[in-house]
Motif scaffolding. Structure first.
Motif, PDB file in Angstrom:
ATOM      1  N   ALA A   1       2.526  55.083  25.532  1.00  0.00           N
ATOM      2  CA  ALA A   1       3.790  54.336  25.477  1.00  0.00           C
ATOM      3  C   ALA A   1       4.274  54.060  26.899  1.00  0.00           C
ATOM      4  O   ALA A   1       4.739  52.962  27.206  1.00  0.00           O
ATOM      5  N   GLY A   2       4.101  55.053  27.774  1.00  0.00           N
ATOM      6  CA  GLY A   2       4.516  54.894  29.173  1.00  0.00           C
ATOM      7  C   GLY A   2       3.745  53.783  29.881  1.00  0.00           C
ATOM      8  O   GLY A   2       4.277  53.098  30.754  1.00  0.00           O
ATOM      9  N   LEU A   3       2.489  53.586  29.494  1.00  0.00           N
ATOM     10  CA  LEU A   3       1.656  52.571  30.143  1.00  0.00           C
ATOM     11  C   LEU A   3       2.177  51.160  29.893  1.00  0.00           C
ATOM     12  O   LEU A   3       1.929  50.241  30.662  1.00  0.00           O
ATOM     13  N   VAL A   4       2.886  51.001  28.768  1.00  0.00           N
ATOM     14  CA  VAL A   4       3.338  49.656  28.408  1.00  0.00           C
ATOM     15  C   VAL A   4       4.845  49.502  28.594  1.00  0.00           C
ATOM     16  O   VAL A   4       5.374  48.389  28.570  1.00  0.00           O
ATOM     17  N   ALA A   5       5.548  50.631  28.830  1.00  0.00           N
ATOM     18  CA  ALA A   5       7.019  50.572  28.937  1.00  0.00           C
ATOM     19  C   ALA A   5       7.455  49.969  30.269  1.00  0.00           C
ATOM     20  O   ALA A   5       6.726  50.007  31.259  1.00  0.00           O
ATOM     21  N   LYS A   6       8.674  49.437  30.264  1.00  0.00           N
ATOM     22  CA  LYS A   6       9.265  48.952  31.524  1.00  0.00           C
ATOM     23  C   LYS A   6       9.669  50.169  32.353  1.00  0.00           C
ATOM     24  O   LYS A   6      10.071  51.192  31.802  1.00  0.00           O
ATOM     25  N   ASP A   7       9.603  50.034  33.650  1.00  0.00           N
ATOM     26  CA  ASP A   7      10.031  51.109  34.567  1.00  0.00           C
ATOM     27  C   ASP A   7       9.170  52.368  34.429  1.00  0.00           C
ATOM     28  O   ASP A   7       8.053  52.297  33.932  1.00  0.00           O
ATOM     29  N   VAL A   8       9.788  53.487  34.825  1.00  0.00           N
ATOM     30  CA  VAL A   8       8.996  54.730  34.919  1.00  0.00           C
ATOM     31  C   VAL A   8       9.284  55.653  33.732  1.00  0.00           C
ATOM     32  O   VAL A   8      10.436  55.871  33.375  1.00  0.00           O
ATOM     33  N   THR A   9       8.209  56.181  33.143  1.00  0.00           N
ATOM     34  CA  THR A   9       8.340  57.173  32.066  1.00  0.00           C
ATOM     35  C   THR A   9       7.962  58.528  32.645  1.00  0.00           C
ATOM     36  O   THR A   9       6.966  58.641  33.355  1.00  0.00           O
ATOM     37  N   GLU A  10       8.770  59.522  32.333  1.00  0.00           N
ATOM     38  CA  GLU A  10       8.463  60.896  32.783  1.00  0.00           C
ATOM     39  C   GLU A  10       8.052  61.689  31.568  1.00  0.00           C
ATOM     40  O   GLU A  10       8.855  61.868  30.652  1.00  0.00           O
ATOM     41  N   VAL A  11       6.808  62.174  31.539  1.00  0.00           N
ATOM     42  CA  VAL A  11       6.376  62.994  30.400  1.00  0.00           C
ATOM     43  C   VAL A  11       6.385  64.461  30.836  1.00  0.00           C
ATOM     44  O   VAL A  11       5.614  64.854  31.711  1.00  0.00           O
ATOM     45  N   HIS A  12       7.272  65.228  30.234  1.00  0.00           N
ATOM     46  CA  HIS A  12       7.389  66.654  30.567  1.00  0.00           C
ATOM     47  C   HIS A  12       6.463  67.494  29.700  1.00  0.00           C
ATOM     48  O   HIS A  12       6.046  67.068  28.641  1.00  0.00           O
ATOM     49  N   ARG A  13       6.210  68.715  30.154  1.00  0.00           N
ATOM     50  CA  ARG A  13       5.365  69.692  29.454  1.00  0.00           C
ATOM     51  C   ARG A  13       3.943  69.189  29.228  1.00  0.00           C
ATOM     52  O   ARG A  13       3.406  69.275  28.115  1.00  0.00           O
ATOM     53  N   ILE A  14       3.340  68.643  30.271  1.00  0.00           N
ATOM     54  CA  ILE A  14       2.020  68.048  30.064  1.00  0.00           C
ATOM     55  C   ILE A  14       0.902  69.079  30.006  1.00  0.00           C
ATOM     56  O   ILE A  14      -0.265  68.718  29.937  1.00  0.00           O
ATOM     57  N   TYR A  15       1.266  70.385  30.024  1.00  0.00           N
ATOM     58  CA  TYR A  15       0.189  71.364  29.882  1.00  0.00           C
ATOM     59  C   TYR A  15      -0.558  71.143  28.574  1.00  0.00           C
ATOM     60  O   TYR A  15      -1.718  71.489  28.446  1.00  0.00           O
ATOM     61  N   HIS A  16       0.097  70.520  27.600  1.00  0.00           N
ATOM     62  CA  HIS A  16      -0.612  70.189  26.354  1.00  0.00           C
ATOM     63  C   HIS A  16      -1.783  69.234  26.636  1.00  0.00           C
ATOM     64  O   HIS A  16      -2.862  69.387  26.088  1.00  0.00           O
ATOM     65  N   LEU A  17      -1.517  68.243  27.496  1.00  0.00           N
ATOM     66  CA  LEU A  17      -2.568  67.256  27.814  1.00  0.00           C
ATOM     67  C   LEU A  17      -3.761  67.922  28.472  1.00  0.00           C
ATOM     68  O   LEU A  17      -4.907  67.551  28.232  1.00  0.00           O
ATOM     69  N   ASP A  18      -3.480  68.916  29.311  1.00  0.00           N
ATOM     70  CA  ASP A  18      -4.554  69.608  30.026  1.00  0.00           C
ATOM     71  C   ASP A  18      -5.431  70.430  29.079  1.00  0.00           C
ATOM     72  O   ASP A  18      -6.512  70.863  29.449  1.00  0.00           O
ATOM     73  N   ARG A  19      -4.959  70.635  27.849  1.00  0.00           N
ATOM     74  CA  ARG A  19      -5.785  71.335  26.861  1.00  0.00           C
ATOM     75  C   ARG A  19      -6.890  70.426  26.334  1.00  0.00           C
ATOM     76  O   ARG A  19      -7.896  70.928  25.816  1.00  0.00           O
ATOM     77  N   GLY A  20      -6.685  69.104  26.398  1.00  0.00           N
ATOM     78  CA  GLY A  20      -7.633  68.256  25.673  1.00  0.00           C
ATOM     79  C   GLY A  20      -8.108  66.975  26.328  1.00  0.00           C
ATOM     80  O   GLY A  20      -8.975  66.312  25.781  1.00  0.00           O
ATOM     81  N   TYR A  21      -7.546  66.582  27.483  1.00  0.00           N
ATOM     82  CA  TYR A  21      -8.005  65.339  28.123  1.00  0.00           C
ATOM     83  C   TYR A  21      -8.459  65.638  29.537  1.00  0.00           C
ATOM     84  O   TYR A  21      -7.629  65.895  30.423  1.00  0.00           O
TER      85      TYR A  21
END
Ligand code: EPU
Length: 421
Positions: free
Chosen positions: A381-401
């Motif tokens: 969603a952040g890739l297509v949104a206007k301006d800057v998106t801040e995604v918090h708690r990304i330790y979840h992402l580090d589990r799988g990507y």
């Protein structure tokens, strides 16, 4: 703790490599416990879940050596059979050490994995499969205490309210490899990750038939030996980048990805208007026309994967018209809806269905990741949104990507990681 910042609005293009499949690799690493010999597993993604599984194997007494994406495991002489709470609680997939421990040591004590933010995650099918093989199981003080001294082959039906189970099939199949007699698993999961595990077990000397079908037949053998195996490519990682191509109107080639493992996903996207095709050693996904709204229902393989539901929702939020998602695997896996709402998405939840009315644009906002796939959805969603998106708690992402920010940057995205203040 880290956060991701994404400056949206860039069209992604270019080519990246898809990593080894997390959900194939975890049970395969556990399966190395079935032999005393050394096994070598290649194409292992560098993810937090892998480190957790390796810690569990080391805790049992296996020797582990890591050299980039190659892991050597030598369990020789390991005697421990207890997987404690502090190791198991961070990763549900740890439950798949039950099958190998029972087959090899005839006993296991594994902390109960519990639920998680995607909803309750019972283990009744795991217990049903193992009990059918003659395992005596008690739940005590939060532990599954299993005695496998009377194990023998048997017939078992592994269907639950939501169909087959990936890890219950894996556990039962692994437990059956080293016991007397023939085991028949009916309504077995036929996800490519289960097939990859069976392929590794066969390399170790197991006798298994029915790979990729709903009936798996295992004839027990006396001993398994070490083996070498390269893990299949991650179809969920590939699917996530395909959606990145769709949502940014881009053109992406994914090396090593297999279209034949993503048939339901490709079918939906092609119907919506994305050009998605097989290329030598990969998949190419190209935005060629305005996408139409979609209607998807998650189901066990070869149906539409629940692990791509959240990411599809992000795409639907900016697809003109009304799209519908019905979640038939985890009816509560919708926590991302409120976060997408913060970015301007229009989504209504009706029971286990989400009705998404496409909006013209999303707007960058601070959002909170709640689980692995929901985090990926917020990044999309952040890739297509206007301006800057801040995604918090990304330790979840580090589990799988693996290397997600490097891969997205390689494709032309503006995404970076910062420490939370
Ligand atoms: N279920 C039961 N009883 C059980 C086991 C499962 O009712 O004993 C239900 C579940 O609650 C769910 C359905 O059966 O409704 C399917 O669950 P399954 O057992 O197949 O899930 P799993 O094996 O625990 C794996 C993946 C998940 C993925 C699911 C479904 C691994 C390590 N995990 O979990 O991956 O969502 O299959 O495809 O393989 C992820 O990668 O983000 C992830 C959650």
């Amino acid at each position: 703790m880290d956060k991701f910042l994404i400056e949206g609005g860039r069209r992604l293009s270019g080519s990246i490599s898809i990593s080894g499949a997390k959900n194939a690799c975890l049970p395969i690493l556990a399966a190395t416990l079935l032999s005393d010999d050394k096994s070598i597993i290649r194409n292992v993604p560098n993810l937090r879940d892998m480190s957790t599984m390796l810690k569990i194997l080391k805790n049992f007494g296996a020797r582990v050596q890591q050299d980039a994406d190659k892991i050597t495991i030598e369990p020789k002489g390991y005697k421990k059979y207890i997987a404690p709470y502090d190791l198991v609680s961070t990763m549900r997939a740890s439950v798949c050490v039950l099958g190998p421990l029972l087959a090899k040591q005839k006993r296991a004590e594994v902390s109960f994995p519990g639920g998680c933010v995607i909803g309750p995650r019972p283990i009744d099918l795991h217990l049903k499969g193992l009990r059918a093989l003659g395992v005596d199981i008690k739940i005590e003080k939060g532990y599954i205490i299993a005695d496998g001294r009377k194990m023998r082959g048997a017939n078992v039906y592994l269907g639950g309210h939501f169909g087959s189970s990936v890890l219950a099939t894996a556990n039962t199949m692994m437990a059956a490899t080293l016991i007397k007699g023939v085991t028949v698993i009916e309504n077995a999961a036929c996800e490519p990750e289960v097939t990859d595990l069976a392929t590794f077990l066969i390399k170790m000397g197991a006798k298994i038939k029915g790979l990729g079908t709903h009936q798996i037949i295992i004839e027990g053998v006396k001993r398994l030996h070490g083996a070498e195996h390269s893990v299949i490519a991650d179809r969920i990682e590939a699917g996530t980048y395909i959606i990145a191509a769709a949502v940014t109107k881009g053109d992406i080639t994914l090396r090593n990805a297999k279209l034949e493992n993503l048939v339901a996903v490709a079918d939906k996207l092609a119907e919506a208007g994305l050009d998605i095709r097989k290329v030598p050693n990969g998949i190419r996904a190209r935005y060629v026309r305005k996408l139409k709204p979609m209607d998807i229902t998650t189901l066990p393989y070869p149906g539409f994967p629940t692990d791509l539901q959240a990411q599809f929702m992000s795409l639907m939020t900016v697809t003109e018209g009304i799209s519908v998602i019905t979640e038939k695997i985890y009816p509560e896996r919708f926590i991302h809806i409120s976060e997408l709402g913060r970015m301007g998405a229009n989504i209504q939840l009706e029971g286990a269905s989400a009705i998404i009315t496409g909006v013209k644009s999303l707007s960058g906002a601070p959002v909170m990741a709640s689980d692995l796939r929901a985090s990926a959805a917020l990044v999309l969603a952040g890739l297509v949104a206007k301006d800057v998106t801040e995604v918090h708690r990304i330790y979840h992402l580090d589990r799988g990507y693996e290397d997600i920010e490097e891969k997205l940057t390689q494709l032309g995205a503006r995404v970076w990681r910062e420490k939370e203040r």
